[in-house]
Design an enzyme around this catalytic site. Sequence first.
Site, mmCIF file in Angstrom:
data_model
loop_
_atom_site.group_PDB
_atom_site.id
_atom_site.type_symbol
_atom_site.label_atom_id
_atom_site.label_comp_id
_atom_site.label_asym_id
_atom_site.label_seq_id
_atom_site.Cartn_x
_atom_site.Cartn_y
_atom_site.Cartn_z
ATOM 1 N N ASN A 1 -51.111 13.264 -3.609
ATOM 2 C CA ASN A 1 -50.507 12.154 -4.360
ATOM 3 C C ASN A 1 -51.405 11.767 -5.533
ATOM 4 O O ASN A 1 -52.640 11.816 -5.431
ATOM 5 C CB ASN A 1 -50.188 10.948 -3.460
ATOM 6 C CG ASN A 1 -51.360 10.436 -2.657
ATOM 7 O OD1 ASN A 1 -52.256 11.201 -2.293
ATOM 8 N ND2 ASN A 1 -51.363 9.152 -2.359
ATOM 9 N N GLU B 1 -51.687 8.682 -8.153
ATOM 10 C CA GLU B 1 -51.170 7.339 -8.442
ATOM 11 C C GLU B 1 -51.385 6.945 -9.897
ATOM 12 O O GLU B 1 -52.096 7.617 -10.652
ATOM 13 C CB GLU B 1 -51.823 6.339 -7.476
ATOM 14 C CG GLU B 1 -51.438 6.641 -6.033
ATOM 15 C CD GLU B 1 -51.967 5.635 -5.030
ATOM 16 O OE1 GLU B 1 -52.848 4.812 -5.383
ATOM 17 O OE2 GLU B 1 -51.485 5.683 -3.874
ATOM 18 N N CYS C 1 -45.853 11.467 -5.394
ATOM 19 C CA CYS C 1 -46.210 11.741 -4.003
ATOM 20 C C CYS C 1 -46.721 13.182 -3.894
ATOM 21 O O CYS C 1 -46.430 14.034 -4.742
ATOM 22 C CB CYS C 1 -44.993 11.608 -3.103
ATOM 23 S SG CYS C 1 -44.380 9.933 -2.913
ATOM 24 N N GLU D 1 -45.804 15.538 -1.886
ATOM 25 C CA GLU D 1 -44.735 16.533 -1.710
ATOM 26 C C GLU D 1 -44.214 17.003 -3.065
ATOM 27 O O GLU D 1 -43.993 18.187 -3.289
ATOM 28 C CB GLU D 1 -43.557 15.929 -0.918
ATOM 29 C CG GLU D 1 -43.887 15.557 0.505
ATOM 30 C CD GLU D 1 -44.395 14.135 0.666
ATOM 31 O OE1 GLU D 1 -45.138 13.649 -0.219
ATOM 32 O OE2 GLU D 1 -44.059 13.522 1.676
ATOM 33 N N CYS E 1 -40.818 10.106 1.514
ATOM 34 C CA CYS E 1 -40.017 8.982 1.014
ATOM 35 C C CYS E 1 -38.655 9.512 0.555
ATOM 36 O O CYS E 1 -38.447 10.729 0.445
ATOM 37 C CB CYS E 1 -40.739 8.282 -0.140
ATOM 38 S SG CYS E 1 -40.741 9.225 -1.679
ATOM 39 N N CYS F 1 -38.724 11.961 -2.363
ATOM 40 C CA CYS F 1 -39.205 13.305 -2.002
ATOM 41 C C CYS F 1 -38.166 14.056 -1.181
ATOM 42 O O CYS F 1 -38.022 15.270 -1.307
ATOM 43 C CB CYS F 1 -40.518 13.212 -1.247
ATOM 44 S SG CYS F 1 -41.888 12.743 -2.329
HETATM 45 N N1 THU Z 1 -47.091 9.054 -0.403
HETATM 46 C C1 THU Z 1 -47.039 10.412 -0.458
HETATM 47 O O1 THU Z 1 -47.741 11.056 -1.257
HETATM 48 N N2 THU Z 1 -46.182 11.047 0.396
HETATM 49 C C2 THU Z 1 -45.445 10.429 1.339
HETATM 50 O O2 THU Z 1 -44.722 11.098 2.077
HETATM 51 C C3 THU Z 1 -45.480 8.980 1.474
HETATM 52 C C4 THU Z 1 -46.261 8.249 0.452
HETATM 53 C C5 THU Z 1 -48.052 8.365 -1.279
HETATM 54 C C6 THU Z 1 -47.460 7.566 -2.391
HETATM 55 C C7 THU Z 1 -48.595 6.588 -2.685
HETATM 56 O O3 THU Z 1 -49.517 7.212 -3.561
HETATM 57 C C8 THU Z 1 -49.267 6.392 -1.346
HETATM 58 O O4 THU Z 1 -48.823 7.465 -0.524
HETATM 59 C C9 THU Z 1 -48.961 5.085 -0.675
HETATM 60 O O5 THU Z 1 -47.609 4.871 -0.606
#
Ligand code: THU
Length: 161
Positions: free
Chosen positions: A63, A65, A74, A76, A113, A116
């Site tokens: 991920n 941000e 994310c 994925e 999520c 994704c």
């Molecule tokens: N996140 C992911 O990378 N994958 C997921 O399946 C759930 C959430 C990340 C998004 C954000 O950077 C952090 O987790 C907190 O939500």
Amino acid sequence: MPHNRTISASYLEYSEEEELPRDIGELIEAAKKASEGAYAPYSGFSVGAAVRLSSGKIVSGSNVENAAYPSGSCAERTALSYAITNHRNDFPVSIAISARGNSGIPAQVVSPCGNCRQFISEEENRTGGRIRIILACKDKTLVFESISDLLPLQFSKLSFV
Ligand code: THU
């Protein structure tokens, strides 16, 4: 009279690491490793995703941000975007997801999520194959055979007509 219909999904749950098939264990390890590359200064939640391609090759992502929260990606989508960009004709057959928060690997699996799920669904439609989804956490691993299990009644190009 309306019909009462049911949508259900089945999946495998492994609670013993030794029982995991080798290829699944290997993909989880790659996802764990990928989580170390996360850029997650806002949530402190590092997620790694590893994608197995039909050739057997593994590509991964984490991920990433952003101060403008919705601009982040994310793990994925990072991993699948890389796979689609660099290995267009080597189709994804499975994806493993592993996360680490401030207090270590969570007790519950991190499940993709909605955004994704839609992304994975598009990739199944593009390739015409199913993508196995492997969700790993501290003491268990869940294995779903297709995004249809996590995103029933999905919107796709087939809905256009
Ligand atoms: N996140 C992911 O990378 N994958 C997921 O399946 C759930 C959430 C990340 C998004 C954000 O950077 C952090 O987790 C907190 O939500």
